[in-house]
Structures are given as structure tokens and as C-alpha cells.
Enzyme design. Structure first.
Site, mmCIF file in Angstrom:
data_model
loop_
_atom_site.group_PDB
_atom_site.id
_atom_site.type_symbol
_atom_site.label_atom_id
_atom_site.label_comp_id
_atom_site.label_asym_id
_atom_site.label_seq_id
_atom_site.Cartn_x
_atom_site.Cartn_y
_atom_site.Cartn_z
ATOM 1 N N TYR A 1 24.882 -0.580 -18.382
ATOM 2 C CA TYR A 1 23.518 -0.048 -18.422
ATOM 3 C C TYR A 1 23.564 1.487 -18.469
ATOM 4 O O TYR A 1 22.874 2.118 -19.274
ATOM 5 C CB TYR A 1 22.762 -0.537 -17.184
ATOM 6 N N ASP A 2 24.392 2.059 -17.615
ATOM 7 C CA ASP A 2 24.524 3.519 -17.598
ATOM 8 C C ASP A 2 24.977 4.052 -18.955
ATOM 9 O O ASP A 2 24.542 5.106 -19.399
ATOM 10 C CB ASP A 2 25.531 3.963 -16.528
ATOM 11 N N SER B 1 -10.902 -2.670 -0.264
ATOM 12 C CA SER B 1 -9.947 -3.026 0.773
ATOM 13 C C SER B 1 -10.199 -4.486 1.131
ATOM 14 O O SER B 1 -10.956 -5.162 0.433
ATOM 15 C CB SER B 1 -10.088 -2.019 1.901
ATOM 16 N N LYS C 1 1.196 -9.904 2.383
ATOM 17 C CA LYS C 1 0.493 -8.622 2.455
ATOM 18 C C LYS C 1 1.533 -7.551 2.759
ATOM 19 O O LYS C 1 2.007 -7.421 3.883
ATOM 20 C CB LYS C 1 -0.584 -8.639 3.531
ATOM 21 N N GLU D 1 1.247 -2.594 -4.866
ATOM 22 C CA GLU D 1 1.690 -1.892 -3.665
ATOM 23 C C GLU D 1 3.040 -1.222 -3.899
ATOM 24 O O GLU D 1 3.963 -1.849 -4.411
ATOM 25 C CB GLU D 1 1.818 -2.908 -2.524
ATOM 26 N N LYS E 1 -3.897 -11.622 9.081
ATOM 27 C CA LYS E 1 -2.913 -10.692 9.641
ATOM 28 C C LYS E 1 -2.022 -11.370 10.672
ATOM 29 O O LYS E 1 -2.457 -12.254 11.406
ATOM 30 C CB LYS E 1 -3.643 -9.507 10.317
ATOM 31 N N CYS F 1 23.491 -8.015 44.966
ATOM 32 C CA CYS F 1 22.958 -9.000 44.016
ATOM 33 C C CYS F 1 21.681 -9.623 44.578
ATOM 34 O O CYS F 1 21.678 -10.130 45.703
ATOM 35 C CB CYS F 1 24.003 -10.080 43.763
HETATM 36 S S1 IVH Z 1 -5.580 -7.081 -2.774
HETATM 37 C C1 IVH Z 1 -9.744 -6.402 -3.677
HETATM 38 N N1 IVH Z 1 -3.184 -8.005 -2.275
HETATM 39 O O1 IVH Z 1 -3.821 -4.198 1.691
HETATM 40 C C2 IVH Z 1 -8.420 -6.654 -3.124
HETATM 41 N N2 IVH Z 1 -3.873 -6.015 -1.207
HETATM 42 O O2 IVH Z 1 -6.126 -4.103 3.426
HETATM 43 C C3 IVH Z 1 -7.684 -5.438 -2.834
HETATM 44 N N3 IVH Z 1 -2.161 -5.013 0.234
HETATM 45 O O3 IVH Z 1 -5.379 -1.550 0.066
HETATM 46 C C4 IVH Z 1 -6.335 -5.580 -2.339
HETATM 47 N N4 IVH Z 1 -0.610 -6.508 -0.156
HETATM 48 O O4 IVH Z 1 -2.802 -1.677 -0.004
HETATM 49 C C5 IVH Z 1 -4.075 -7.043 -2.019
HETATM 50 N N5 IVH Z 1 -1.057 -8.913 -1.957
HETATM 51 C C6 IVH Z 1 -1.968 -7.943 -1.705
HETATM 52 C C7 IVH Z 1 -1.690 -6.872 -0.850
HETATM 53 C C8 IVH Z 1 -2.678 -5.921 -0.620
HETATM 54 C C9 IVH Z 1 -0.900 -5.391 0.484
HETATM 55 C C10 IVH Z 1 -2.809 -3.826 0.813
HETATM 56 C C11 IVH Z 1 -3.430 -2.912 -0.187
HETATM 57 C C12 IVH Z 1 -4.874 -2.822 0.195
HETATM 58 C C13 IVH Z 1 -4.836 -3.248 1.636
HETATM 59 C C14 IVH Z 1 -6.153 -3.822 2.076
#
Ligand code: IVH
Length: 673
Positions: free
Chosen positions: A38-39, A84, A118, A176, A317, A411
Site C-alpha cells: 500500500y505504501d 440530539s 452509541k 461519530e 443509556k 488481624c
Molecule cells: S443519531 C437525530 N446515532 O449521540 C439523531 N447519534 O445524544 C441524531 N451518537 O450528537 C443522532 N452514536 O454524537 C446517533 N449511533 C448513533 C450515535 C449517536 C453516538 C451521539 C451523537 C449525538 C449524540 C446524541
């Protein structure tokens, strides 16, 4: 054909080929050529571009790092806001989310979701125009972010040009940027070596690395990218399901997390959550939960969004793994080997999905290093199934009279003296034969085959005897009667009879077996044999102080200290007396002290590997001269395996059978003692 035309063709071919290899490597995780090859392709391309600078384009793989440092980041307004996610912290909240979704969709029976890890990094938008990466931006406040094009270009897992065809004219991909755990650890290690600031976690490290005005800094950071969504799309079509879009993205060379899966309904989601939870510790990157997204885009549209989060997705979460609480006291627990572990008694706190009121402080070194004091506010960590621990102290919250933690002198279980050898982290109880915490372990060892060899007194029976209170010290074994044993569960009269006979036989032992059976720290079989031979009688050994002990072969200061501490403890001496009163005996032998003829009589040796100071034949002669025997293979009758350089299979056999090992040095000492 002109040189220039030839060069252009070759350059294009090289870019295609390199792009294909990037795809195999980063997206498919299936490299097709060795790194060196590759290099070579990359260097060939670089050379041609140097010769024909006007043929250089921004999407060339040679152009990942190239831009000059910025003075500040430009602002980017997101055409489609970067939303978010709402969070759910338990099953009930996830079920409520699914119920709301179904209600809004006219009570649909079962929703198909896409479930994704996530990632704990930072959200990034990548804008591709005609398949070429033209802009990278951070999320910012969701409406306005920072332009980090030059920086995202340095990430090898972000394609500068999309592969294949059929992508929209304008395509905004979202995902991400994160730092894998190994890269994070290495980065912090290097920073620590240079006395630079370390990052608190992989997310901070990723954000700090991407938001660099000088892209050369970003290029050196181990950042990676997974994509999980879409922003604006113009002049082109995407599939009508999220899962199908991700599949299409993958074909275009974008990296998709292989853990992403399609699931049905809530049960599918929760099953996924459990699956990923179990896998979490082995994933190469940090995640803080999973995300469920309604797969069908038409349903997503119907659901819409509220405030800044879509109604069609939720983050499930993981429970927070760290929490703050107050340290009420420190107590010491004694383990089965006598090690004292400081345990924090805490104001109960919910962390890592459970209420925690005790956490380990590991050992005194850790207590001192973290400077933990009673009354402190501490950070408690509970990750997965790992035992909760005190991770650190919040110094700002230290009360005035916070008390230092002191190692007890006695002890807490048996009252014997506690020692903490200099330079060692672990403190130990010296009441080996007497301490209730060490009882089961010690009695198991005491009766094992190579110690007192009490046949039939196995692990389960030891548990039963100790739990029933019939055996507290090894001496109690010799008071057991067939009638008492037969009263135990799962114990027939016949086996009780047999065991009593085995105990009777064990009364007649050898001094070396007896010594080994006592379970003194640092005294394994070989040392026990050397001690037995050197001192000859128990009385002589008990009378020896540390300096005398050190005159014995194979006994250095550490071993001598362990032996002395053991015999200094009155509890241990009492048990030894009780054993002798119970009739435990061995043929007395004259103290060898200095070797004489017959010093090795009755001992069987096997040799393996090469000795450096004498030949095998000479070793054999000398063993025989002292009355020992030498045989060719390891068996039950072997007392010692003498291990030279590059030992053969006998070593493994000896280890398996628990035969004592002597290295060359110990062997020489034995001959010369
Ligand atoms: S979807 C409208 N999918 O979590 C949906 N977000 O708490 C927008 N994140 O700002 C985000 N993994 O930085 C989505 N599989 C994933 C994710 C993800 C990490 C983060 C992302 C977002 C935050 C929201």
C-alpha cells in the site's frame, strides 16, 4: 501518448486502486494487500504528483494532510439541524418510548427498529459534492458548528471521494468521530511521559484532537469514524429505510459500525441492549449506551421531532459507572491467603446500575497513592460486573478532620500479628494455621497429596467440615471419628471409615512434608525439603532466627522473614504443638548442616535441560555420592526435578504432577550445603 497523458492515466488508476484498498481496510475490515505494498502505491502517486503538480486534486489520497494551520475555525450553518437524542435510563423508559411511537402511528403493532451502539465521541457532518468530500463540520449547538474540513480529511477512515455510483449530487453524511481505547491509552501514555496534560476520557481526547487549528496535530491522533445518519440530500435518491441507507453508504465506501442490527419491537431492542452490554468491555471503543431508531423513513417523517430530538429515536443509556459519595469508614477484610484488603464503607450510592455501599481500596499502596481519608467525598466506580472500587478522592470536598487510614497491627479475624514486608503493597495476617479466614484454604493445602496426603479429604469435604465447625485448625483433623464423619451429609459409613484410616496413615509423615503442609508463605516443596534436611529437627528450626535461617540453602532474606514471622506467632506454635500431641510424627534425622554421605539418601532426582557448571554425568555422580538416586523420567516417586537451560518436556510433566523444581543454583546449594 505524451508523458503528461500517461502520467494522468497512471495517477487516476493509482487513486482508484488506493481508494479501493482504503475501502477494504477501513470499511470491510478486510485488507487485500500488505501495508508495505500500500505504501508503495502511495509513494508512486506522490512522486507523479510532484512531477506534475497541476494534476494534484483535493480528493487525492496524498492530500489528507496538507493545509496550513488556521487562525480560527469558520462557522458552518447546518442546512438540516443536527439533532440530539432523548435518553432512557431503564427498561420502563424504553418501553414508554415504544408505546408513544406506536400510539402516534395509529397503534401499530410492532415497530421495526435499527439498533446501534452509541459511540462516545463527537458528532460530525461530512458534505460530499459529486462524491468529493468538500466540507466537514462539528455539531456545535445543532444549528451552527465549526468548519473542520482540513482536520476530518486527515482521518484515514473518512473517504475523500465516494466509491461506486448513484450517490446524490449533494450528500451530507453524519456520524461519530471517536478515539479507540488502545489509541487513547497510547496517547495518554506519551503525554504522561512528556509531562503533558492527559485526557480524562476517549471522548475528550477525540474532541480535543479534532478541534485543532493545525491539521498536522489531528493527523497524528488515532481518530476513527463510523457513520450513522444523513443530513441534506439534493439531486438524488436514497432508499426509504434507515437500514438500507446505511447499506448503501457502505457500498459508497463509508464506514458503518458492524454491530448495527435490525430488530423487531421492544423485545428485539432489549435483547440487543443485553447483547451489547455483554460485549461492551471487549469492544475496541467506548460506548455509553445503544440507540434505537425507527427504520422506515416514512414513519420517521410522521413522527417528526420535538424541541431538539427526534420522536423516532432514543438513546438507551448504560447506567453511569462513576458516582460521588462519602467514605464513612475503612475496614480490613482478610482473604483466604491472609492478604488484608482495605474495604471502603460508603454512604449508599446508585452507580453502574446497582446500589453500592462497599467498595474495594485494593491495598495500602493504593490507599496511600490516592490519599484516601475517612470522611472524604470519593468517586466510586462500578463498571460491568467488576467489583466496585474507590477511583479517587474529591479533594475540594475534604472535611477538616478527615482521618488517615491506618493498617491494623492485628488481624481483624484472628488477632495475629499483621506484617507488610518492605516494598510490598499487600499486608498479611501471620496466623496462617489459626486464622478463620484462611482456614479452608490452609486445610485443603494441609491434606493435599504432596503435603500430608490425606486421601479422601477433598475440597467439598473440607468446606463441610469447616462450615460444620468440626475442623478449625489442621490439628482438629486428627480428632475426627468415623461416627462424627458419618453424620455429615453425603458421607456413608464406609467412606467415613476409609477417611479415618487415611488420617491415621497421615500421622506418620516426613519432616519435609510436614513443613510444606504448614503452608508458610514462600515455603514451597523444594524449600521445605531443604529446610528439613538442613535443620533435621523441628526444634532446631523453631530455634533459628532470621540470620540462622538464611544460612540454609535456598533461603534468602524474604523467605527467612516469612518463616520467622510464621513461627513467631504464638497461635501457629499452639497448633503445631497440638498436631504433635495428636501423634503426628516423622523419623527424626540428624541435622545435615554440612553435607555428608547419605545427605540425599532416599531422594530421587530427575534432570532436564543443560547444566552450565557440570556435566550430567558429574551431577549424577555427586547425587549418588550423597546417597541420592537419579532416574530418567518424572513419576510420583520423584522428589526433585533439576532444571537446566532449555528444559525439555519433563518440566511440564513435573509441573503437572506437582514435583518440586530446583534450578541450577538451588541444586548446587543443595549439593554444597
Ligand atoms: S443519531 C437525530 N446515532 O449521540 C439523531 N447519534 O445524544 C441524531 N451518537 O450528537 C443522532 N452514536 O454524537 C446517533 N449511533 C448513533 C450515535 C449517536 C453516538 C451521539 C451523537 C449525538 C449524540 C446524541
Amino acid at each position: 501518448m505524451t508523458d503528461r497523458r500517461k502520467a494522468r492515466q497512471r495517477i487516476e488508476a493509482l487513486r482508484r486502486e488506493i481508494g479501493q484498498h482504503d475501502y477494504c481496510y477501513y470499511v470491510l475490515d478486510d485488507p487485500q494487500i500488505p501495508d508495505g505494498e500500500y505504501d508503495r502505491l502511495l509513494r508512486e502517486l506522490q512522486a507523479l504528483e510532484l512531477e506534475f503538480p497541476d494534476l494534484v486534486t483535493a480528493d487525492s489520497p496524498t492530500q489528507r494532510v496538507g493545509a496550513a494551520p488556521l487562525l480560527e475555525f469558520a462557522e458552518v450553518r447546518h442546512a438540516v439541524p443536527m439533532l440530539s437524542l432523548d435518553n432512557a435510563f431503564n427498561e420502563a423508559e424504553v418501553r414508554a418510548f415504544d408505546r408513544r411511537v406506536r400510539e402516534r402511528l395509529q397503534n401499530m403493532a410492532q415497530i421495526e427498529y435499527v439498533a446501534e451502539p452509541k459511540l462516545d465521541g463527537l458528532a460530525i457532518s461530512l458534505l460530499y459534492r459529486q462524491g468529493v468530500l468538500v466540507r466537514g463540520a462539528t455539531r456545535g449547538d445543532g444549528t451552527t458548528g465549526e468548519e473542520v474540513t482540513q482536520n476530518v480529511r486527515t482521518l484515514p477512515s473518512i473517504p475523500l471521494r465516494l466509491l461506486g455510483k448513484g450517490y446524490p449530487e449533494i450528500l451530507e453524511v453524519r456520524g461519530e468521530v471517536f478515539m479507540p481505547r488502545s489509541g487513547f491509552a497510547a496517547l495518554n501514555r506519551r503525554a504522561a511521559q512528556r509531562n503533558e496534560k492527559t485526557f480524562a476520557n476517549p471522548r475528550n481526547a477525540a474532541a480535543g484532537s479534532l478541534r485543532q487549528l493545525d491539521p498536522r496535530v489531528t493527523a497524528e491522533r488515532p481518530l476513527e469514524f463510523f457513520c450513522y445518519g444523513t443530513g441534506q440530500v439534493r439531486d438524488g435518491e436514497l432508499p426509504d429505510r434507515h437500514s438500507a441507507i446505511l447499506a448503501r453508504f457502505r457500498d459508497w465506501g463509508l464506514r458503518i459500525n458492524p454491530e448495527i442490527d435490525s430488530v423487531s419491537g421492544m423485545d428485539g431492542c432489549l435483547e440487543y441492549y443485553r447483547r451489547i452490554t455483554a460485549k461492551r468491555a471487549t469492544l475496541p471503543y467506548a460506548i455509553d449506551g445503544v440507540v434505537y431508531k425507527v427504520d422506515r423513513l416514512d414513519l420517521q417523517q410522521q413522527l417528526g421531532f420535538v424541541a431538539r430530538a427526534p420522536r423516532w429515536a432514543i438513546a438507551h443509556k448504560f447506567p453511569a459507572e462513576e458516582a460521588m459519595t462519602v467514605l464513612k469508614a475503612v475496614e480490613f477484610q482478610v482473604g483466604r491467603t491472609g492478604a488484608l484488603t482495605p474495604v471502603a464503607r460508603l454512604e449508599p450510592v446508585f452507580v453502574g446500575g446497582a446500589t453500592v455501599s462497599n467498595a474495594t481500596l485494593h491495598n495500602m499502596d493504593e490507599v496511600e497513592r490516592k490519599d484516601v481519608r475517612v470522611g472524604d467525598t470519593v468517586i466510586v466506580r462500578r463498571a460491568g460486573d467488576v467489583i466496585p472500587e474507590v477511583a479517587g478522592v474529591v479533594l475540594a470536598k475534604r472535611p477538616q478532620h478527615a482521618a488517615r487510614v491506618r493498617l491494623p497491627h492485628r488481624c481483624p479475624v484472628c488477632g495475629s500479628a499483621v506484617i507488610r514486608p518492605e516494598g510490598e503493597a499487600v499486608a498479611r495476617c501471620t496466623g496462617g494455621l489459626f486464622c478463620a479466614a484462611q482456614r479452608k484454604e490452609l486445610i485443603r493445602h494441609f491434606s493435599s497429596r504432596r503435603a500430608m496426603d490425606i486421601e479422601g479429604l477433598g475440597e467439598k469435604l473440607v468446606d463441610q467440615l469447616v462450615d460444620a465447625g468440626l475442623v478449625k485448625t489442621p490439628a482438629d483433623i486428627f480428632t475426627l471419628t468415623a461416627a462424627r464423619l458419618a453424620a455429615l451429609e453425603h458421607m456413608g459409613e464406609k467412606s467415613a471409615q476409609k477417611l479415618v484410616m487415611a488420617i491415621e496413615r497421615a500421622r506418620h509423615t516426613t519432616f519435609q512434608r510436614f513443613l510444606y503442609a504448614l503452608g508458610i508463605r514462600e515455603v514451597g516443596e523444594a524449600t521445605a525439603a531443604l529446610l528439613a534436611q538442613y535443620f533435621g529437627t523441628l526444634e532446631a528450626l523453631l530455634a533459628a532466627d532470621e540470620s540462622v535461617l538464611q544460612q540454609a540453602p535456598d533461603v534468602g532474606p524474604v523467605v527467612a522473614a516469612a518463616i520467622a514471622a510464621f513461627f513467631r506467632e504464638p497461635h501457629n506454635r499452639e497448633v503445631i504443638s497440638a498436631l504433635r500431641e495428636a501423634g503426628v510424627q516423622w523419623p527424626e534425622q540428624a541435622p545435615a548442616g554440612r553435607t555428608g554421605p547419605g545427605a540425599l539418601s532416599g531422594m530421587t532426582f530427575v534432570l532436564t535441560g543443560t547444566l552450565t557448571v557440570m556435566s550430567r554425568d558429574e551431577a549424577k555422580r555427586r547425587i549418588q555420592a550423597l546417597g541420592g538416586k537419579i532416574t530418567g523420567s518424572v513419576s510420583k516417586k520423584t522428589d526433585y526435578l533439576v532444571v537446566g537451560a532449555e528444559p525439555g518436556s519433563k518440566l511440564a510433566e513435573a509441573q503437572q504432577q506437582g514435583v518440586a523444581l530446583l534450578d541450577e543454583q538451588a541444586f548446587l546449594k543443595l549439593l554444597q550445603a
